[in-house]
Design a protein around this motif. Structure first.
Motif, mmCIF file in Angstrom:
data_model
loop_
_atom_site.group_PDB
_atom_site.id
_atom_site.type_symbol
_atom_site.label_atom_id
_atom_site.label_comp_id
_atom_site.label_asym_id
_atom_site.label_seq_id
_atom_site.Cartn_x
_atom_site.Cartn_y
_atom_site.Cartn_z
ATOM 1 N N SER A 196 -12.094 16.562 -2.399
ATOM 2 C CA SER A 196 -13.273 15.807 -1.904
ATOM 3 C C SER A 196 -14.939 15.761 -3.695
ATOM 4 O O SER A 196 -15.653 15.440 -3.115
ATOM 5 N N GLN A 197 -14.224 16.220 -4.168
ATOM 6 C CA GLN A 197 -14.951 16.914 -5.751
ATOM 7 C C GLN A 197 -16.905 17.649 -5.288
ATOM 8 O O GLN A 197 -17.655 17.079 -5.805
ATOM 9 N N THR A 198 -16.376 18.607 -4.676
ATOM 10 C CA THR A 198 -17.368 19.054 -4.088
ATOM 11 C C THR A 198 -16.986 20.464 -4.688
ATOM 12 O O THR A 198 -15.702 20.721 -4.887
ATOM 13 N N LEU A 199 -18.266 21.086 -4.710
ATOM 14 C CA LEU A 199 -18.230 22.754 -5.026
ATOM 15 C C LEU A 199 -19.397 23.654 -4.552
ATOM 16 O O LEU A 199 -19.941 22.948 -3.554
ATOM 17 N N LEU A 200 -18.408 25.121 -3.802
ATOM 18 C CA LEU A 200 -19.158 25.489 -3.379
ATOM 19 C C LEU A 200 -20.793 26.291 -4.100
ATOM 20 O O LEU A 200 -20.512 26.296 -5.135
#
Length: 259
Positions: free
Chosen positions: A229-233
């Motif tokens: 998803s190319q997301t970061l927390l």
């Protein structure tokens, strides 16, 4: 054929003139606010407690007391679960009696050794028996302490997973607890924002359940980017003045993104 072509050109010209004369064609209010969208971004998130735990039994036994029910608050150090400890207490009493007997034996052996009535080996053997009895007593002391499960922090009971008068095995889950005063906002943001957000900056988080916006400070980021998803927390800490919030609330975060 030529007349048909001129007719089509005439219609196209009429439409073009009409579009050019339409006052709504270039109305800036109808255009998407690209500049505003670039200055502000949003992401969905959830509130999670920094202090939460599922307490389990460290020994097999029968539950005799669980003084706190779901939703009730407790203080750090209070007893949350108490087991029937009569068998373990009896073993501890016997072990402590063995310690006293070994201590008396060692003292007697030392007196005899001073009179040259026994050798050094007898004294060393008595010392070893005393050390063994003390170690056994310590084991039973640990078991007796495990008969009571105390609160590791201030909090509330989320769910009882056992009930009084039930017998449970070692490792059985007993209580799920949470401290709603230690909430953090957890968001998944696009990894492209990493270079434009930094710890210490602030954003606004509005829980769906309350509708009241909260000021949140960016605390830290996750350790890796999700490849799919190319997301970061992103983890943010709430203001200490925030009240009436519960772990599990979800909402929308809005914050400016530096260009």
């Amino acid at each position: 054929m030529r007349s048909i072509l001129w007719s089509l050109l005439g219609v196209a010209g009429t439409v073009a003139v009409a579009w050019a004369d339409d006052p709504l064609a270039h109305d800036p209010l109808l255009e998407p606010p690209a500049a505003e969208a670039a200055r502000e971004s949003s992401a969905r998130g959830i509130l999670r407690a920094r202090d939460q735990a599922t307490l389990s039994s460290e020994l097999a036994g029968r539950v005799v007391e669980m003084p706190f029910a779901e939703g009730e608050a407790f203080k750090k150090g209070e007893v949350l679960v108490r087991f029937d400890c009569s068998a373990y207490q009896a073993q501890l009493n016997a072990a402590q009696a063995a310690v006293r007997a070994a201590r008396e034996e060692l003292g007697h052996k030392k007196q005899l050794a001073a009179l040259n009535s026994v050798g050094r080996f007898e004294v060393a053997l008595a010392e070893a028996r005393q050390a063994q009895s003390q170690a056994e007593a310590q084991v039973y002391q640990v078991q007796v302490r495990r008969c009571s499960v105390t609160a590791p922090f201030d909090g509330q009971v989320v769910q009882r997973k056992a009930r009084p008068h039930e017998s449970v095995a070692a490792g059985t889950a007993l209580l799920e607890i949470v401290d709603n005063r230690s909430l953090e906002a957890h968001l998944l943001v696009p990894s492209a924002w990493l270079g434009r957000l930094e710890p210490g900056s602030h954003f606004e988080f509005t829980p769906d359940e309350t509708g009241q916006p909260l000021q949140v400070e960016v605390k830290r980021f996750g350790a890796r980017i999700d490849e799919g998803s190319q997301t970061l927390l992103l983890i943010g800490v709430l203001s200490p003045s925030a009240e009436g919030l519960l772990a599990g609330m979800s909402g929308t975060a809005r914050f400016p993104v530096k260009q």
